[in-house]
Design a protein around this motif. Structure first.
Motif, PDB file in Angstrom:
ATOM      1  N   THR A   1     -14.856  -0.149   0.276  1.00  0.00           N
ATOM      2  CA  THR A   1     -14.612   0.077  -1.149  1.00  0.00           C
ATOM      3  C   THR A   1     -14.010  -1.159  -1.797  1.00  0.00           C
ATOM      4  O   THR A   1     -14.400  -1.548  -2.909  1.00  0.00           O
ATOM      5  N   LEU A   2     -13.041  -1.780  -1.121  1.00  0.00           N
ATOM      6  CA  LEU A   2     -12.444  -3.003  -1.648  1.00  0.00           C
ATOM      7  C   LEU A   2     -13.514  -4.039  -1.943  1.00  0.00           C
ATOM      8  O   LEU A   2     -13.484  -4.713  -2.985  1.00  0.00           O
TER       9      LEU A   2
ATOM     10  N   THR B   1       0.827  -1.196   0.000  1.00  0.00           N
ATOM     11  CA  THR B   1       0.000   0.000   0.000  1.00  0.00           C
ATOM     12  C   THR B   1       0.865   1.250   0.000  1.00  0.00           C
ATOM     13  O   THR B   1       2.082   1.173   0.231  1.00  0.00           O
TER      14      THR B   1
ATOM     15  N   TRP C   1      -4.399   1.579   6.273  1.00  0.00           N
ATOM     16  CA  TRP C   1      -4.786   1.924   4.901  1.00  0.00           C
ATOM     17  C   TRP C   1      -5.760   0.883   4.348  1.00  0.00           C
ATOM     18  O   TRP C   1      -6.779   1.223   3.741  1.00  0.00           O
TER      19      TRP C   1
ATOM     20  N   GLY D   1      -7.988  -0.038  -5.444  1.00  0.00           N
ATOM     21  CA  GLY D   1      -7.339   1.263  -5.380  1.00  0.00           C
ATOM     22  C   GLY D   1      -5.837   1.186  -5.597  1.00  0.00           C
ATOM     23  O   GLY D   1      -5.130   2.176  -5.413  1.00  0.00           O
TER      24      GLY D   1
ATOM     25  N   ASP E   1      -9.216   1.136   6.261  1.00  0.00           N
ATOM     26  CA  ASP E   1      -9.984   2.332   5.920  1.00  0.00           C
ATOM     27  C   ASP E   1     -10.707   2.173   4.594  1.00  0.00           C
ATOM     28  O   ASP E   1     -11.745   2.795   4.366  1.00  0.00           O
ATOM     29  N   ARG E   2     -10.156   1.352   3.725  1.00  0.00           N
ATOM     30  CA  ARG E   2     -10.738   1.160   2.389  1.00  0.00           C
ATOM     31  C   ARG E   2     -11.457  -0.172   2.257  1.00  0.00           C
ATOM     32  O   ARG E   2     -11.765  -0.606   1.141  1.00  0.00           O
TER      33      ARG E   2
END
Length: 340
Positions: free
Chosen positions: A111-112, A77, A104, A145, A107-108
């Motif tokens: 979305t992942l 990341t 990191w 991302g 937090d995502r």
């Protein structure tokens, strides 16, 4: 939501700069620390279907799915290496993460796992697609991302058998990557053998003979070397709309529509990224939607035109349907340039 995200403060009176062995000890401790979080999907959710596209072969050193349905993923990341463990339990996803990149990754997490995806935007116009969506309601399109972690293995897959590409990815990541952070005192985790892929600089320093030993020809290795030199600019594509993202990737000689689509399907959750130039996909789509196993890219795109904006989802559903033409030709011959 659970998890401890605040960094540990130094003890009172500790020196500002630690000696090397102390810094190494703290780094090892940080890698073993675990952060946790939970997420409840907004609808039906199949963890295996969602994260499955991250798997590059059965022995992928960056990804494992264990027998109990737990998914493990090792990533590089922007904050550093991180390991993510995902478990589906009671209608929610339990996540645990280790390493400098743990926060990191967590937090995502939504979305992942497709929180920004909209499965309801897809309107099936063919019975096969409608039936498959009904049988597989838990499909969502993930979004990592992270561009380079999908771009490099996609380049390795250009115009070779999947076995060749998976072998190259496995050998190079194990040799030049780093062991994934995690609960290294647990034998089960150690047995997974997870590795984080190399950073851009390490990729650029791999000697030509090591590419050769991994079975990677000069064309593909050259494309990877050109890409890692501008890795930071390519990572920016993760925040772009699909046409701009594809244009950014395809500025690199050796990266065309096939490679950019395969990458952005994973990094951007691109529901409309169609894999054109594939050896088998046009025939699979043509067979499923029109009974034509000899379809080419042009016919495939025509058949998928009613699903514009959702064409990648349509192909995922076709592949999940199992309605593929019987093989009538030998598999693509595997090459082994390492023996040359």
């Amino acid at each position: 939501m659970a998890g401890r995200f605040a960094p540990r403060s130094a003890p009172r009176g500790a020196p500002r700069a630690a000696v090397p062995h102390q810094a190494a000890a703290r780094a090892a401790t940080a890698a073993a620390d675990v952060l946790t979080r939970e997420w409840t999907p907004p609808g039906p959710f199949d963890l295996r279907l969602v994260v499955g596209p991250l798997r590059r072969g059965p022995a992928d050193p960056t990804y494992r799915m264990t027998g109990d349905g737990t998914a493990w993923r090792a990533s590089r990341t922007p904050a550093g290496p991180g390991t993510l463990r995902l478990t589906a339990r009671g209608g929610r996803i339990e996540a645990a993460a280790w390493g400098p990149g743990a926060l990191w990754l967590l937090d995502r997490l939504p979305t992942l796992l497709g929180a920004t995806d909209d499965p309801d935007a897809f309107r099936p116009r063919h019975r096969l697609l409608a039936l498959t969506r009904h049988r597989r309601p838990g499909l969502r399109l993930l979004r990592t991302g992270l561009v380079m972690e999908s771009l490099i293995p996609s380049i390795l897959e250009q115009k070779v058998t999947t076995d060749e590409a998976y072998r190259a990815w496995r050998l190079l990541v194990r040799k030049y990557g780093t062991p994934a952070p995690g609960p290294t005192d647990h034998a089960a985790f150690t047995a997974l053998g997870l590795h984080v892929m190399p950073d851009a600089r390490t990729w650029s320093l791999i000697p030509s003979w090591e590419w050769h030993r991994a079975g990677v020809d000069a064309k593909r290795s050259g494309t990877i070397l050109r890409a890692v030199r501008v890795a930071r600019r390519l990572e920016e594509a993760a925040g772009m709309e699909l046409p701009e993202a594809m244009a950014r990737l395809e500025l690199i000689p050796g990266i065309g529509p096939w490679t950019s689509a395969e990458t952005l399907q994973r990094s951007n959750g691109a529901a409309d990224a169609v894999t054109v130039g594939d050896l088998h996909l046009p025939g699979i789509v043509g067979h499923a939607l029109a009974g034509n196993r000899d379809a080419d890219d042009e016919e495939m795109l025509a058949l998928l035109a009613p699903y514009e904006g959702q064409r990648h989802r349509a192909t995922r559903l076709i592949l999940l349907s199992g309605h593929t033409p019987a093989r009538r030709a030998p598999r693509m011959t595997r090459g082994d340039i390492a023996r040359l």
